[in-house]
Design a protein around this motif. Structure first.
Motif, short mmCIF file in Angstrom:
data_model
loop_
_atom_site.label_atom_id
_atom_site.label_comp_id
_atom_site.label_asym_id
_atom_site.label_seq_id
_atom_site.Cartn_x
_atom_site.Cartn_y
_atom_site.Cartn_z
N ALA A 1 -13.21 23.04 16.98
CA ALA A 1 -13.07 22.91 15.64
C ALA A 1 -14.23 23.19 14.30
O ALA A 1 -14.47 23.38 13.31
CB ALA A 1 -13.13 21.16 15.48
N GLY A 2 -15.80 23.12 15.23
CA GLY A 2 -16.34 23.81 14.38
C GLY A 2 -17.13 24.91 14.94
O GLY A 2 -16.67 26.45 14.85
N ALA A 3 -17.54 25.33 14.33
CA ALA A 3 -19.29 26.99 14.76
C ALA A 3 -18.71 26.89 15.79
O ALA A 3 -18.83 25.98 17.45
CB ALA A 3 -20.36 26.73 13.78
N ASN A 4 -19.06 28.29 16.04
CA ASN A 4 -19.59 28.86 17.71
C ASN A 4 -19.83 29.84 17.41
O ASN A 4 -19.68 30.83 16.18
CB ASN A 4 -18.18 29.01 18.18
N GLU A 5 -19.66 30.77 18.60
CA GLU A 5 -20.90 32.16 18.61
C GLU A 5 -19.95 33.39 17.42
O GLU A 5 -21.15 34.29 16.91
CB GLU A 5 -21.38 32.72 19.67
N TYR A 6 -19.16 33.08 17.69
CA TYR A 6 -18.43 34.33 16.66
C TYR A 6 -17.80 33.56 15.19
O TYR A 6 -17.33 34.88 14.53
CB TYR A 6 -16.89 34.47 17.22
#
Length: 123
Positions: free
Chosen positions: A109-114
């Protein structure tokens, strides 16, 4: 659509892509391949048109393989997995299941490492 977005979608490896964009991009590649193959089958055998459609088919096949890997990598990135798992899209019998899973499995749902959001390259 911002300039270069289509090029990124089919040829970029950074960022994330949503389920809908992955599905529609994959379907576009399939429809293009089917169209070129259909035109090849209509051309008289041994004609110049037949050779042209055959050449277009093989050229499109190479581009489609690259684009499928790029789409798969970005789709995997959307739920935080490394892109190497995109190889599963090329294993016979597993590829259909992998495509369906990638179309149905929700991303983060939110930001991730990619990346911070879907359908955009990593900034």
């Amino acid at each position: 659509m911002p300039k270069g977005q289509m090029a990124w979608l089919f040829f970029g490896f950074s960022g994330r892509v949503s389920r809908a964009a992955f599905f529609l991009g994959g379907m576009l590649l399939i429809v293009l391949q089917i169209f070129v193959l259909y035109r090849f089958t209509l051309a008289p055998e041994g004609s110049g048109a037949s050779g042209l459609w055959a050449l277009l088919f093989w050229g499109l096949a190479v581009v489609s393989i690259f684009a499928s890997v790029a789409l798969g990598v970005k789709r995997l990135h959307d739920f935080g997995k490394p892109g190497i798992f995109a190889v599963s899209l090329f294993i016979p019998m597993v590829s259909i299941l992998a495509f369906i899973v990638l179309c149905l499995y929700p991303g983060d749902a939110g930001a991730n490492e990619y990346g911070d959001r879907t359908n955009a390259p990593k900034q």
